[in-house]
Design an enzyme around this catalytic site. Structure first.
Site, mmCIF file in Angstrom:
data_model
loop_
_atom_site.group_PDB
_atom_site.id
_atom_site.type_symbol
_atom_site.label_atom_id
_atom_site.label_comp_id
_atom_site.label_asym_id
_atom_site.label_seq_id
_atom_site.Cartn_x
_atom_site.Cartn_y
_atom_site.Cartn_z
ATOM 1 N N LYS A 80 0.845 -1.205 0.000
ATOM 2 C CA LYS A 80 0.000 0.000 0.000
ATOM 3 C C LYS A 80 0.876 1.249 0.000
ATOM 4 O O LYS A 80 1.942 1.267 0.633
ATOM 5 C CB LYS A 80 -0.907 -0.020 1.241
ATOM 6 N N SER A 155 -9.385 1.933 3.358
ATOM 7 C CA SER A 155 -8.617 2.717 2.404
ATOM 8 C C SER A 155 -7.641 1.898 1.562
ATOM 9 O O SER A 155 -7.114 2.397 0.568
ATOM 10 C CB SER A 155 -7.839 3.813 3.138
ATOM 11 N N SER A 179 -9.445 -0.545 7.425
ATOM 12 C CA SER A 179 -8.955 -0.355 6.053
ATOM 13 C C SER A 179 -8.274 -1.566 5.432
ATOM 14 O O SER A 179 -7.974 -1.548 4.232
ATOM 15 C CB SER A 179 -8.005 0.840 6.000
#
Lengths: 472, 97
Positions: A80, A155, A179
């Site tokens: 990420k 996210s 997330s």
């Protein structure tokens, strides 16, 4: 042999170890899949095929010399984009950090590299990890592989969409309000939030969410989550929130099944906030746990009803970091609500933050007492399945508190308390969208959570390839 | 009230919570409806250094009112203050009770 693109790591690794599969050929195939499918999904902010091929050549040579390092040796992964990879930008999904290039790896990246993993790129995400839509105005919208008109969740949406579409074999995400688990649930893959402190947050940029944030695997199945946790867990003095847990093999007890485990089903908070359809799919999955030998009983956790009040002090750490950027105006934030939230957060008093800390401890204490009666809690990961891109404003208008969008409400209790929690795919709604079963355990009992999730997964069938990913 | 009555789960989910909910006068925060747009504008200018446009001011004002409402609810909760033994303003990260 099945198409290696769709295999989980625990099935792929023996092929690489026996040299029936070449890391170089595998990485070339991954690059081709990303080049073919990512224009539709937009899972990557940074993609480095040449560097990936170089890492793959090195892995191939090492394995040929008999220097096999373990399950992730020669396996292409992604990270990420709020986790540092040396020499590459770490943008946090924001133009404000677009040029932020570190000369160091985050601890999880260091550990995965040491295990021989091949890092092919950095995954797209919701701006500043402060949202679930991943309709990122700077780096483009991420699409859900199960329905490209819908969000992947967030996210860590780029991570989950990439794993779901078999573009990579795993990714590491961050979980501040859900997330890792939310996009795992919405994209039909496994997202695991370990006990707070088990996985180092060094190199998560900025590290200004220490109170609630966790790093964790987003992978195809539970066995892969255990294998990745074996690599990335461990005490790290560079992270002040890191805890020195005793070393253990999280994969060792995976196959012990459900027999003898006590599963609590909350009678309040969770199912009341889920849609009837999601609730029904999850209840059927809990029925499966009982069939597998679990003792299922109802539990009540009244203090969770006060969870929305934690929002007052929840964002303070993160928005403190953003303060210098406020004067650049709303134009500096693609998601304008982040600018607005950050402004309002400047007027939260210290006493409010202290009170939210006390409320948090009381919720944690009650959850602990509940979990003296049961080994695990079972609930839906999200109240609904993936929503359509562009509808997040309508959903936000209905949200119960200023920052708490409905889709984060069920995952939040385990960020607040730091307890380990996993989302494992448990079926589909009438529109063919994945539903996630969340299992949570006592702090430090990550192995037990993984064991139960694996037992369910094996009975239910495991990773499924979205139709758009099969076309390639 | 005896201190022991506030131990553990008595706070927040116990009867004291309802009592305090019915008595919002405990809160130091005054009713947010008295907060004018101009006051919000001045607060943001003073604390954040931003001159807000009318549109931005309306949105920020609405968020601030919501925040004040939440703070009032938080203050009205029984968080165990009657028994200082139970009171910690740090995050409890213990692995064992």
């Amino acid at each position: 042999m099945n198409d290696p693109a769709f295999l989980p790591v625990h099935e792929l690794a023996p092929l690489l170890q026996r040299r029936e599969l070449s890391p170089l050929e595998l990485t070339k195939a991954v690059i081709q899949r990303i080049e073919r499918l990512d224009p539709r999904l937009n899972c990557f902010i940074t993609f480095k095929p040449e560097e990936a091929l170089e890492q793959a050549r090195r892995a191939e040579e090492e394995i040929a010399r008999g220097e096999y390092r373990g399950s992730f040796h020669g396996v292409p992964l992604a990270i990420k984009d709020n986790i540092a990879v040396a020499g590459w930008p770490t943008t946090n999904g924001s133009s404000l950090m677009a040029e932020h290039i570190t000369d160091y790896d985050a601890t999880v990246v260091e550990k995965l590299r040491a295990a021989g993993a091949i890092i092919v790129g950095k995954n797209n995400m919701h701006e500043w990890a402060m949202g679930v839509a991943c309709t990122n105005g700077w780096f483009g919208v991420v699409h859900n592989p199960w329905d490209e008109k819908r969000v992947p969740g967030g996210s860590s949406g780029g991570s989950a969409a990439a794993v779901s579409a078999s573009l990579v074999y795993g990714s590491v995400g961050t979980d501040f309000k859900g997330s890792v688990r939310i996009p795992g649930s919405l994209c039909g893959v496994v997202g695991f939030k370990p006990t707070q402190g088990l996985v180092s947050r060094f190199g998560q940029l900025p590290p200004t969410s220490s109170n609630f944030d966790h790093l964790g695997p987003i992978v195809k199945d539970v066995a892969d989550a255990a294998l990745m946790l074996n690599v990335i867990a461990g005490h790290d003095p560079r992270d002040p929130t890191s805890v020195a847990f005793p070393g253990r093999d999280f994969a060792a007890e995976l196959d012990r099944g459900m027999a003898g485990l006590r599963v609590g089903v909350p009678s309040n908070f969770f199912f009341q906030r889920a849609s009837e359809e999601v609730g029904a799919v999850v209840k059927a999955a809990i029925g499966k746990l009982a069939e597998l030998g679990a003792e299922v009983r109802e539990v009540s956790i009244p203090s969770l009803e006060h969870m929305p009040l934690l929002d007052t002090g929840y964002w303070t750490e993160l928005t403190t970091f953003l303060l210098p950027y406020l004067r650049r105006g709303p134009e500096a934030f693609a998601d304008r609500s982040i600018w607005e939230r950050t402004i309002v957060d400047q007027l939260v008093r210290t006493v409010d933050t202290m009170k939210t800390a006390q409320l948090r401890n009381l919720i944690r204490a009650e959850l602990r007492r509940t979990m003296e009666q049961v080994d695990l809690l079972a609930a839906p990961t999200t109240p609904t399945t993936a929503f359509e891109i562009g509808t997040e404003d309508r959903l936000a208008a209905a949200k119960p508190t200023r920052n708490q969008s409905p889709i984060t409400v069920l995952t939040l209790p385990f960020n607040v308390t730091g307890f380990p929690a996993i989302s494992v795919p448990c079926g589909f709604d009438a529109q063919g969208l994945p539903v996630g079963l969340m299992l949570a355990g006592r702090p430090g009992e990550d192995g037990l959570v993984l064991r139960a999730a694996r037992a369910y997964e094996q009975a239910a069938g495991g990773y499924r390839v979205p139709p758009m990913a099969q076309e390639a | 009230m005896k201190a022991t009555e506030h131990e553990g789960s008595a706070a927040v989910s116990g009867a004291g919570t309802e009592e305090r909910r019915r008595n919002p006068g405990r809160s130091c925060i005054v009713d947010g409806s008295g907060l004018s747009l101009q006051t919000t504008r001045n607060l943001i200018a003073t604390y954040v250094g931003l001159e807000l446009s009318e549109d931005d001011l309306q949105r920020i004002h609405a968020r601030l009112l919501q925040q004040l409402s939440q703070i009032r609810q938080l203050e009205a909760l029984d968080l165990g203050e009657a028994d200082p033994r139970q009171l910690h303003y740090i995050a409890d990260r213990r692995l064992v009770p």
